[in-house]
Design a protein around this motif. Structure first.
Motif, PDB file in Angstrom:
ATOM      1  N   ASP A 106      54.404  45.987 -21.286  1.00  0.00           N
ATOM      2  CA  ASP A 106      55.781  46.382 -21.613  1.00  0.00           C
ATOM      3  C   ASP A 106      56.692  46.030 -20.437  1.00  0.00           C
ATOM      4  OD1 ASP A 106      58.170  48.204 -21.590  1.00  0.00           O
ATOM      5  OD2 ASP A 106      57.291  48.870 -23.483  1.00  0.00           O
ATOM      6  N   ILE A 107      57.631  45.110 -20.640  1.00  0.00           N
ATOM      7  CA  ILE A 107      58.421  44.558 -19.538  1.00  0.00           C
ATOM      8  C   ILE A 107      59.298  45.609 -18.872  1.00  0.00           C
ATOM      9  CG2 ILE A 107      60.292  43.756 -21.043  1.00  0.00           C
ATOM     10  CD1 ILE A 107      58.938  41.929 -17.917  1.00  0.00           C
ATOM     11  N   GLU A 108      59.905  46.496 -19.643  1.00  0.00           N
ATOM     12  CA  GLU A 108      60.770  47.528 -19.059  1.00  0.00           C
ATOM     13  C   GLU A 108      59.955  48.551 -18.274  1.00  0.00           C
ATOM     14  OE1 GLU A 108      63.951  47.184 -18.864  1.00  0.00           O
ATOM     15  OE2 GLU A 108      63.774  45.355 -20.051  1.00  0.00           O
ATOM     16  N   LYS A 109      58.820  48.945 -18.826  1.00  0.00           N
ATOM     17  CA  LYS A 109      57.934  49.860 -18.105  1.00  0.00           C
ATOM     18  C   LYS A 109      57.403  49.204 -16.844  1.00  0.00           C
ATOM     19  CE  LYS A 109      56.349  52.602 -22.067  1.00  0.00           C
ATOM     20  NZ  LYS A 109      55.173  52.972 -22.887  1.00  0.00           N
ATOM     21  N   LEU A 110      57.136  47.913 -16.912  1.00  0.00           N
ATOM     22  CA  LEU A 110      56.643  47.169 -15.750  1.00  0.00           C
ATOM     23  C   LEU A 110      57.667  47.197 -14.617  1.00  0.00           C
ATOM     24  CD1 LEU A 110      54.851  45.213 -14.177  1.00  0.00           C
ATOM     25  CD2 LEU A 110      55.770  43.346 -15.578  1.00  0.00           C
ATOM     26  N   LYS A 111      58.914  46.905 -14.937  1.00  0.00           N
ATOM     27  CA  LYS A 111      59.961  46.872 -13.911  1.00  0.00           C
ATOM     28  C   LYS A 111      60.151  48.241 -13.252  1.00  0.00           C
ATOM     29  CE  LYS A 111      62.657  43.119 -16.008  1.00  0.00           C
ATOM     30  NZ  LYS A 111      63.947  42.768 -16.660  1.00  0.00           N
ATOM     31  N   ALA A 112      59.990  49.293 -14.053  1.00  0.00           N
ATOM     32  CA  ALA A 112      60.217  50.650 -13.548  1.00  0.00           C
ATOM     33  C   ALA A 112      58.986  51.249 -12.874  1.00  0.00           C
ATOM     34  CB  ALA A 112      60.669  51.555 -14.689  1.00  0.00           C
ATOM     35  N   ALA A 113      57.819  50.632 -13.082  1.00  0.00           N
ATOM     36  CA  ALA A 113      56.573  51.176 -12.537  1.00  0.00           C
ATOM     37  C   ALA A 113      56.524  51.046 -11.018  1.00  0.00           C
ATOM     38  CB  ALA A 113      55.384  50.449 -13.166  1.00  0.00           C
ATOM     39  N   ASP A 114      55.700  51.870 -10.385  1.00  0.00           N
ATOM     40  CA  ASP A 114      55.538  51.827  -8.934  1.00  0.00           C
ATOM     41  C   ASP A 114      54.828  50.550  -8.510  1.00  0.00           C
ATOM     42  OD1 ASP A 114      56.734  54.286  -8.642  1.00  0.00           O
ATOM     43  OD2 ASP A 114      54.840  55.400  -8.649  1.00  0.00           O
ATOM     44  N   TYR A 115      55.424  49.867  -7.518  1.00  0.00           N
ATOM     45  CA  TYR A 115      54.753  48.701  -6.951  1.00  0.00           C
ATOM     46  C   TYR A 115      53.712  49.221  -5.957  1.00  0.00           C
ATOM     47  CZ  TYR A 115      53.873  44.241  -4.709  1.00  0.00           C
ATOM     48  OH  TYR A 115      53.262  43.114  -4.224  1.00  0.00           O
ATOM     49  N   PRO A 116      52.474  48.704  -5.997  1.00  0.00           N
ATOM     50  CA  PRO A 116      51.390  49.239  -5.163  1.00  0.00           C
ATOM     51  C   PRO A 116      51.735  49.310  -3.669  1.00  0.00           C
ATOM     52  CG  PRO A 116      50.530  47.680  -6.759  1.00  0.00           C
ATOM     53  CD  PRO A 116      52.024  47.593  -6.853  1.00  0.00           C
ATOM     54  N   GLY A 117      51.658  50.519  -3.133  1.00  0.00           N
ATOM     55  CA  GLY A 117      51.821  50.723  -1.706  1.00  0.00           C
ATOM     56  C   GLY A 117      53.219  50.559  -1.149  1.00  0.00           C
ATOM     57  N   ALA A 118      54.228  50.421  -2.016  1.00  0.00           N
ATOM     58  CA  ALA A 118      55.590  50.144  -1.533  1.00  0.00           C
ATOM     59  C   ALA A 118      56.499  51.360  -1.560  1.00  0.00           C
ATOM     60  CB  ALA A 118      56.220  49.017  -2.346  1.00  0.00           C
ATOM     61  N   GLY A 119      56.128  52.383  -2.321  1.00  0.00           N
ATOM     62  CA  GLY A 119      56.989  53.549  -2.427  1.00  0.00           C
ATOM     63  C   GLY A 119      58.259  53.274  -3.186  1.00  0.00           C
ATOM     64  N   LYS A 120      58.249  52.247  -4.033  1.00  0.00           N
ATOM     65  CA  LYS A 120      59.427  51.900  -4.838  1.00  0.00           C
ATOM     66  C   LYS A 120      58.956  51.178  -6.090  1.00  0.00           C
ATOM     67  CE  LYS A 120      61.001  49.772  -1.327  1.00  0.00           C
ATOM     68  NZ  LYS A 120      61.904  49.078  -0.395  1.00  0.00           N
ATOM     69  N   SER A 121      59.893  50.939  -7.016  1.00  0.00           N
ATOM     70  CA  SER A 121      59.534  50.296  -8.278  1.00  0.00           C
ATOM     71  C   SER A 121      59.286  48.803  -8.084  1.00  0.00           C
ATOM     72  CB  SER A 121      60.657  50.490  -9.304  1.00  0.00           C
ATOM     73  OG  SER A 121      61.800  49.728  -8.919  1.00  0.00           O
ATOM     74  N   VAL A 122      58.665  48.204  -9.084  1.00  0.00           N
ATOM     75  CA  VAL A 122      58.443  46.750  -9.069  1.00  0.00           C
ATOM     76  C   VAL A 122      59.773  46.022  -8.929  1.00  0.00           C
ATOM     77  CG1 VAL A 122      57.757  44.788 -10.522  1.00  0.00           C
ATOM     78  CG2 VAL A 122      56.278  46.807 -10.366  1.00  0.00           C
ATOM     79  N   GLU A 123      60.782  46.457  -9.706  1.00  0.00           N
ATOM     80  CA  GLU A 123      62.082  45.795  -9.668  1.00  0.00           C
ATOM     81  C   GLU A 123      62.721  45.905  -8.281  1.00  0.00           C
ATOM     82  OE1 GLU A 123      65.760  45.240 -12.730  1.00  0.00           O
ATOM     83  OE2 GLU A 123      64.989  47.271 -12.485  1.00  0.00           O
ATOM     84  N   ASP A 124      62.635  47.078  -7.662  1.00  0.00           N
ATOM     85  CA  ASP A 124      63.223  47.260  -6.335  1.00  0.00           C
ATOM     86  C   ASP A 124      62.450  46.490  -5.270  1.00  0.00           C
ATOM     87  OD1 ASP A 124      65.281  48.786  -7.258  1.00  0.00           O
ATOM     88  OD2 ASP A 124      64.416  50.711  -6.692  1.00  0.00           O
ATOM     89  N   HIS A 125      61.145  46.392  -5.457  1.00  0.00           N
ATOM     90  CA  HIS A 125      60.352  45.616  -4.494  1.00  0.00           C
ATOM     91  C   HIS A 125      60.720  44.129  -4.559  1.00  0.00           C
ATOM     92  CE1 HIS A 125      57.024  44.441  -1.919  1.00  0.00           C
ATOM     93  NE2 HIS A 125      56.712  43.522  -2.813  1.00  0.00           N
ATOM     94  N   ILE A 126      60.942  43.638  -5.781  1.00  0.00           N
ATOM     95  CA  ILE A 126      61.347  42.237  -5.928  1.00  0.00           C
ATOM     96  C   ILE A 126      62.699  42.007  -5.253  1.00  0.00           C
ATOM     97  CG2 ILE A 126      62.100  40.485  -7.596  1.00  0.00           C
ATOM     98  CD1 ILE A 126      59.966  41.568  -9.495  1.00  0.00           C
ATOM     99  N   THR A 127      63.620  42.956  -5.419  1.00  0.00           N
ATOM    100  CA  THR A 127      64.929  42.843  -4.772  1.00  0.00           C
ATOM    101  C   THR A 127      64.773  42.759  -3.252  1.00  0.00           C
ATOM    102  OG1 THR A 127      65.997  44.091  -6.548  1.00  0.00           O
ATOM    103  CG2 THR A 127      67.174  43.965  -4.466  1.00  0.00           C
ATOM    104  N   GLU A 128      63.875  43.547  -2.722  1.00  0.00           N
ATOM    105  CA  GLU A 128      63.605  43.509  -1.279  1.00  0.00           C
ATOM    106  C   GLU A 128      63.021  42.157  -0.874  1.00  0.00           C
ATOM    107  OE1 GLU A 128      60.279  45.703   1.064  1.00  0.00           O
ATOM    108  OE2 GLU A 128      62.009  47.052   0.994  1.00  0.00           O
ATOM    109  N   MET A 129      62.146  41.616  -1.714  1.00  0.00           N
ATOM    110  CA  MET A 129      61.535  40.310  -1.433  1.00  0.00           C
ATOM    111  C   MET A 129      62.576  39.198  -1.461  1.00  0.00           C
ATOM    112  SD  MET A 129      58.189  40.129  -0.841  1.00  0.00           S
ATOM    113  CE  MET A 129      57.503  38.667  -1.637  1.00  0.00           C
ATOM    114  N   VAL A 130      63.574  39.332  -2.332  1.00  0.00           N
ATOM    115  CA  VAL A 130      64.666  38.352  -2.375  1.00  0.00           C
ATOM    116  C   VAL A 130      65.346  38.290  -1.012  1.00  0.00           C
ATOM    117  CG1 VAL A 130      66.923  37.810  -3.375  1.00  0.00           C
ATOM    118  CG2 VAL A 130      65.052  38.556  -4.855  1.00  0.00           C
ATOM    119  N   GLY A 131      65.611  39.463  -0.440  1.00  0.00           N
ATOM    120  CA  GLY A 131      66.225  39.511   0.872  1.00  0.00           C
ATOM    121  C   GLY A 131      65.333  38.931   1.950  1.00  0.00           C
TER     122      GLY A 131
END
Length: 302
Positions: A106-131
């Motif tokens: 589920d794409i929406e659940k995926l984006k909102a799910a916790d990214y492993p070991g990051a303390g943030k969501s997958v979507e927020d982790h990707i935003t950090e990686m962009v930076g």
């Protein structure tokens, strides 16, 4: 200390493109001062995402994760192939595929799910990686397959990293038979899917609009050839059968032996082919074409 509201966090995120938690931290560190928070994020390199977000991300990786009789495929985009070959990006995609497996694709659940070991969501982790990496990235799509018993078999065409590449196929075989034998047959069918690009598993699974459009084209072709109306329907019916044989996986002829239909390949292996996923990197994305000569000329004019 000023109270940090959800509205303030939202405003800062829209201004900077940084992750929700990063925006909240920035506001807390700057006593709710939006402009100071913007500067704080810039200094941390976390506001770069906003400038990157408008760029076309049509490269990247397609990856899979399989656990027993369940599998998932995800496409994570970047702007360039250079980033797709970056180990940091590849590790991120592998982790995202694992998370996608836990939410059944589920794409929406995926984006909102916790990214492993990051303390943030997958979507927020990707935003950090962009930076961090300096290119626009996004999780574009995700899909899953499962069977009650049997196997889900993966195949990667043009592999770039472990379990990831340009094209990924999953094939689901329902069977109580030997798992190793099913894996072998499934791998061959998956390779067939990669090469043949079927539109659907069965005739009934075809998009009705696709079928009607094909019938309309065939009917017009028959009329243009001067055939009488009374035989046009039969001509269309015959030609649609050929269309099904070319477009529907179960009706296609196995590319490996050139004579057996896929439905019989599965049947001969004591299995039922329940579904497939074929995901190719950048399908349907319009890439921006740059004119280098024009860019140089414009720079010289400036």
């Amino acid at each position: 200390m000023a109270a940090i509201t959800a509205s303030m966090v939202k405003d800062l995120r829209e201004k900077t493109g940084a992750g929700m938690m990063d925006c909240k931290t920035a506001l807390q560190e700057n006593d709710g001062d939006i402009e100071a928070a913007v500067d704080w994020l810039r200094k941390k390199g976390l506001s770069k995402a906003a400038k990157k977000a408008g760029r076309t991300a049509a490269d990247g990786l397609v990856a899979y994760a399989v656990d027993g009789n369940k599998g998932v495929v995800v496409e994570v985009n970047s702007e360039t192939d250079f980033v797709a070959r970056n180990e940091k990006f590849q590790n991120m995609v592998a982790n995202i595929a694992d998370v996608a497996l836990s939410v059944d694709g589920d794409i929406e659940k995926l984006k909102a799910a916790d990214y492993p070991g990051a303390g943030k969501s997958v979507e927020d982790h990707i935003t950090e990686m962009v930076g961090s990496i300096g290119e626009h990235m996004s999780v574009r799509r995700s899909a899953s397959l499962s069977v009650s018993q049997g196997v889900v078999v993966p195949y990667v065409h043009t592999q770039i990293a472990d379990q990831a590449g340009k094209i990924v196929v999953l094939v689901a075989l329902e069977s109580a038979g030997d798992a190793d034998a099913l894996q072998s047959v499934g791998k061959q069918i998956a390779m067939h899917v990669a090469a043949s690009r079927p539109l659907a598993l069965s005739v009934n699974d075809l998009d009705a609009t696709v079928v009607e459009r094909e019938k309309s084209v065939l009917a017009e072709q028959a009329r243009a050839s001067g055939k009488p109306e009374q035989i046009i329907d039969k001509m269309v019916e015959g030609r649609m059968q050929k269309f099904y044989e070319e477009s529907v996986l179960l009706e296609q002829v196995f590319v490996i032996d050139g004579e057996t239909r896929i439905k019989d390949v599965a049947k001969n292996a004591g299995a039922e082919l329940k579904g497939f996923i074929r995901m190719e990197l950048g399908e349907g994305v319009e890439k921006e074409e740059s004119d280098f000569a024009a860019e140089v000329a414009a720079m010289n004019k400036g």
